[in-house]
Design a protein around this motif. Structure first.
Motif, PDB file in Angstrom:
ATOM      1  N   ALA A 100       0.836  -1.209   0.000  1.00 33.04           N
ATOM      2  CA  ALA A 100       0.000   0.000   0.000  1.00 33.04           C
ATOM      3  C   ALA A 100       0.867   1.254   0.000  1.00 33.04           C
ATOM      4  O   ALA A 100       0.554   2.242  -0.673  1.00 33.04           O
ATOM      5  N   THR A 101       1.963   1.210   0.752  1.00 34.32           N
ATOM      6  CA  THR A 101       2.871   2.354   0.788  1.00 34.32           C
ATOM      7  C   THR A 101       3.504   2.581  -0.570  1.00 34.32           C
ATOM      8  O   THR A 101       3.653   3.720  -1.027  1.00 34.32           O
ATOM      9  N   VAL A 102       3.877   1.500  -1.246  1.00 31.01           N
ATOM     10  CA  VAL A 102       4.461   1.624  -2.589  1.00 31.01           C
ATOM     11  C   VAL A 102       3.445   2.251  -3.540  1.00 31.01           C
ATOM     12  O   VAL A 102       3.791   3.139  -4.334  1.00 31.01           O
ATOM     13  N   LYS A 103       2.200   1.806  -3.464  1.00 32.59           N
ATOM     14  CA  LYS A 103       1.164   2.375  -4.325  1.00 32.59           C
ATOM     15  C   LYS A 103       1.013   3.871  -4.082  1.00 32.59           C
ATOM     16  O   LYS A 103       0.849   4.658  -5.026  1.00 32.59           O
ATOM     17  N   THR A 104       1.122   4.263  -2.845  1.00 34.48           N
ATOM     18  CA  THR A 104       1.032   5.685  -2.509  1.00 34.48           C
ATOM     19  C   THR A 104       2.215   6.451  -3.097  1.00 34.48           C
ATOM     20  O   THR A 104       2.051   7.541  -3.657  1.00 34.48           O
ATOM     21  N   HIS A 105       3.399   5.868  -2.993  1.00 36.60           N
ATOM     22  CA  HIS A 105       4.583   6.502  -3.569  1.00 36.60           C
ATOM     23  C   HIS A 105       4.432   6.668  -5.080  1.00 36.60           C
ATOM     24  O   HIS A 105       4.753   7.722  -5.633  1.00 36.60           O
ATOM     25  N   VAL A 106       3.949   5.612  -5.748  1.00 37.81           N
ATOM     26  CA  VAL A 106       3.788   5.666  -7.195  1.00 37.81           C
ATOM     27  C   VAL A 106       2.797   6.759  -7.580  1.00 37.81           C
ATOM     28  O   VAL A 106       3.022   7.527  -8.531  1.00 37.81           O
ATOM     29  N   LYS A 107       1.714   6.847  -6.834  1.00 34.98           N
ATOM     30  CA  LYS A 107       0.707   7.877  -7.109  1.00 34.98           C
ATOM     31  C   LYS A 107       1.299   9.270  -6.953  1.00 34.98           C
ATOM     32  O   LYS A 107       1.103  10.158  -7.807  1.00 34.98           O
ATOM     33  N   ARG A 108       2.082   9.487  -5.893  1.00 33.79           N
ATOM     34  CA  ARG A 108       2.693  10.795  -5.664  1.00 33.79           C
ATOM     35  C   ARG A 108       3.748  11.114  -6.730  1.00 33.79           C
ATOM     36  O   ARG A 108       3.893  12.268  -7.148  1.00 33.79           O
ATOM     37  N   ILE A 109       4.490  10.091  -7.151  1.00 34.61           N
ATOM     38  CA  ILE A 109       5.495  10.274  -8.212  1.00 34.61           C
ATOM     39  C   ILE A 109       4.815  10.783  -9.475  1.00 34.61           C
ATOM     40  O   ILE A 109       5.273  11.743 -10.110  1.00 34.61           O
ATOM     41  N   MET A 110       3.717  10.143  -9.860  1.00 36.37           N
ATOM     42  CA  MET A 110       3.012  10.541 -11.071  1.00 36.37           C
ATOM     43  C   MET A 110       2.472  11.956 -10.958  1.00 36.37           C
ATOM     44  O   MET A 110       2.540  12.741 -11.908  1.00 36.37           O
ATOM     45  N   GLN A 111       1.988  12.312  -9.773  1.00 38.88           N
ATOM     46  CA  GLN A 111       1.475  13.661  -9.562  1.00 38.88           C
ATOM     47  C   GLN A 111       2.600  14.694  -9.676  1.00 38.88           C
ATOM     48  O   GLN A 111       2.457  15.727 -10.337  1.00 38.88           O
ATOM     49  N   LYS A 112       3.722  14.416  -9.036  1.00 36.58           N
ATOM     50  CA  LYS A 112       4.836  15.363  -9.036  1.00 36.58           C
ATOM     51  C   LYS A 112       5.470  15.516 -10.422  1.00 36.58           C
ATOM     52  O   LYS A 112       5.942  16.594 -10.782  1.00 36.58           O
ATOM     53  N   LEU A 113       5.480  14.440 -11.172  1.00 41.25           N
ATOM     54  CA  LEU A 113       6.083  14.485 -12.508  1.00 41.25           C
ATOM     55  C   LEU A 113       5.107  14.996 -13.564  1.00 41.25           C
ATOM     56  O   LEU A 113       5.509  15.256 -14.705  1.00 41.25           O
ATOM     57  N   GLY A 114       3.837  15.114 -13.196  1.00 40.70           N
ATOM     58  CA  GLY A 114       2.845  15.603 -14.141  1.00 40.70           C
ATOM     59  C   GLY A 114       2.527  14.612 -15.237  1.00 40.70           C
ATOM     60  O   GLY A 114       2.243  14.997 -16.376  1.00 40.70           O
TER      61      GLY A 114
END
Length: 249
Positions: free
Chosen positions: A186-200
């Protein structure tokens, strides 16, 4: 002592012109001529010239392959190779110099400069015509500008998010990344989601592309630092980096 030269070019008229030009140049002796790369290698081995003036594109064996064989011969009698071609693509230059060529000239180089170039490489120096040097510098600069731009886009990521992106680009699923970094899935999924948001970016695939473009990972299927643990590799899905379903969200 005169500089001895073998001229290798598959175009008979061009080869004859080069032979005539060099034969008339002071301090230069043409000892052989070849119409293909294989013959150039043979003459280099038997005549031991100081320089082989080598065309890039030739039949039987191209100039770059011939150069590799000539430069890989006995160091005591190793000729120097001066590449001469109409092709000024940086890829040709990188490859030719990478296999051991001592210089690279375009065929529109003025005749007197060709003879001078032969003497230069025979003396042990490297020679690249100015226009090729400029192209190499510009290509190098463009490459590093692209990497700098990509890295600037990765700037907002935390160290942990960067680690996650590196493993996503290496093809690991969320479960594998969790095992690798000792995190919950679940933590990894959260990281991936934030990565995509930050990278646009709107997809995991786009994030992977950016990871490669930025130089974060090398284009060999692995990461820029180290490999994937055997256990994780065994569980990796074939479409891990670009897959659909829960692992890709």
């Amino acid at each position: 002592m005169n500089v001895t030269v073998v001229v290798a070019d598959d175009h008979a008229l061009m080869r004859a012109g080069l032979v005539a030009l060099l034969s008339a140049a002071p301090g230069v002796d043409v000892v052989g001529e070849a119409g293909d790369g294989r013959r150039a290698v043979e003459l280099a081995a038997t005549l031991h010239p100081d320089v082989v003036l080598m065309d890039v594109r030739m039949p039987v064996l191209d100039g770059i392959a011939a150069t590799r064989l000539i430069v890989g011969s006995s160091p005591e009698q190793q000729p120097r190779v001066l590449m001469l071609t109409t092709f000024d693509s940086p890829e040709y230059v990188y490859t030719a110099l990478g296999v051991g060529a001592s210089g690279f000239l375009l065929k529109d180089t003025p005749p007197d400069r060709i003879a001078s170039a032969v003497r230069t490489v025979a003396a042990g120096d490297m020679l690249i015509t100015p226009v090729i040097t400029r192209d190499l510098v510009e290509t190098y600069a463009r490459h590093h500008r692209a990497l700098a731009l990509g890295r600037s886009r990765l700037g907002p990521l935390t160290n942990r998010e960067t680690d996650v992106l590196r493993l996503v680009a290496a093809g690991l699923s969320n479960a594998d990344i969790a095992d690798r970094l000792v995190l919950s899935e679940a933590t990894v999924k959260t990281h991936v989601k934030r990565i995509m948001q930050k990278l646009g970016v709107s997809s995991r695939a786009q994030a992977v592309v950016l990871a490669y473009e930025s130089g974060l990972v090398v284009p060999r299927g692995g990461t820029a630092d180290d490999g994937v643990p055997p256990a994780a590799a065994r569980r990796r899905r074939p479409s891990g980096a670009l897959g659909s379903g829960a692992g890709a969200r």
